[in-house]
Design an enzyme around this catalytic site. Structure first.
Site, PDB file in Angstrom:
ATOM      1  N   SER A   6       0.862  -1.170   0.000  1.00  0.00           N
ATOM      2  CA  SER A   6       0.000   0.000   0.000  1.00  0.00           C
ATOM      3  C   SER A   6       0.903   1.225   0.000  1.00  0.00           C
ATOM      4  CB  SER A   6      -0.886  -0.005   1.254  1.00  0.00           C
ATOM      5  OG  SER A   6      -1.634   1.183   1.329  1.00  0.00           O
ATOM      6  N   ARG A   7       0.322   2.378  -0.249  1.00  0.00           N
ATOM      7  CA  ARG A   7       1.118   3.610  -0.132  1.00  0.00           C
ATOM      8  C   ARG A   7       1.403   3.923   1.327  1.00  0.00           C
ATOM      9  NH1 ARG A   7      -2.817   7.273  -3.238  1.00  0.00           N
ATOM     10  NH2 ARG A   7      -4.172   5.728  -2.288  1.00  0.00           N
ATOM     11  N   TYR A  28       4.826  -0.076  -3.409  1.00  0.00           N
ATOM     12  CA  TYR A  28       4.720  -1.125  -4.407  1.00  0.00           C
ATOM     13  C   TYR A  28       6.112  -1.560  -4.859  1.00  0.00           C
ATOM     14  CZ  TYR A  28       0.132   0.977  -4.257  1.00  0.00           C
ATOM     15  OH  TYR A  28      -1.062   1.501  -3.821  1.00  0.00           O
ATOM     16  N   LEU A  44      -4.492  -1.370  -8.912  1.00  0.00           N
ATOM     17  CA  LEU A  44      -4.297   0.068  -8.707  1.00  0.00           C
ATOM     18  C   LEU A  44      -5.182   0.854  -9.677  1.00  0.00           C
ATOM     19  CD1 LEU A  44      -0.404  -0.102  -8.547  1.00  0.00           C
ATOM     20  CD2 LEU A  44      -1.977   0.200  -6.630  1.00  0.00           C
ATOM     21  N   HIS A  49      -1.493   0.904 -14.078  1.00  0.00           N
ATOM     22  CA  HIS A  49      -1.382  -0.512 -14.418  1.00  0.00           C
ATOM     23  C   HIS A  49      -0.127  -0.848 -15.205  1.00  0.00           C
ATOM     24  CE1 HIS A  49      -5.958  -1.513 -13.902  1.00  0.00           C
ATOM     25  NE2 HIS A  49      -5.377  -1.111 -12.783  1.00  0.00           N
ATOM     26  N   LYS A  67      -8.374  -4.898 -15.567  1.00  0.00           N
ATOM     27  CA  LYS A  67      -8.558  -4.254 -16.861  1.00  0.00           C
ATOM     28  C   LYS A  67      -8.691  -2.753 -16.673  1.00  0.00           C
ATOM     29  CE  LYS A  67     -12.232  -6.164 -17.961  1.00  0.00           C
ATOM     30  NZ  LYS A  67     -13.476  -6.406 -18.559  1.00  0.00           N
TER      31      LYS A  67
END
Length: 119
Positions: A6-7, A28, A44, A49, A67
């Site tokens: 996570s951030r 990440y 995310l 992506h 997607k």
């Protein structure tokens, strides 16, 4: 699931604790650089992506990405080429074919005629 990122390291650790996940990361990049994962699931925001799919591929990690995994055809090709070059699997997170309702929909649709194409 062996790790989550996570951030926020605090949020990652809290979620990991709640779900009995051994490893958590506050970025990440730290997760991708760790040796505790063989594959990543990228959920995310769409604009991130391709960036993280490429980073994971270069690190030799298999990629399951929601997607769309890229914003343009050229970006999608870069991601696909990187995964192929590194010998890792790239999958998009298309789940509808596996949903129980899909079978119900197909059964209903075939009552009006043959299905020729699905997107």
């Amino acid at each position: 699931v062996t790790a989550i990122a996570s951030r926020s390291a605090e949020r990652a650790r809290q979620w990991a604790d709640e779900h009995q996940i051994a490893n958590s990361f506050g970025s990440y990049a730290d997760l991708i650089e760790s040796d505790c994962v063989d594959a990543v699931y990228i959920a995310l925001p769409c604009a991130m992506h391709a960036e993280w799919a490429l980073a994971a591929a270069v690190r030799g990690l298999h990629v399951l990405c929601e997607k769309p995994f890229a914003a343009t055809a050229a970006e999608a090709k870069r991601v696909a080429d990187a995964c192929e070059a590194e010998g890792v699997v790239l999958m998009d997170g298309q789940m509808w074919p596996h949903n129980f309702r899909t079978q119900e929909m197909l059964a209903a649709a075939t009552r009006v005629g043959p299905i020729r194409r699905m997107h």
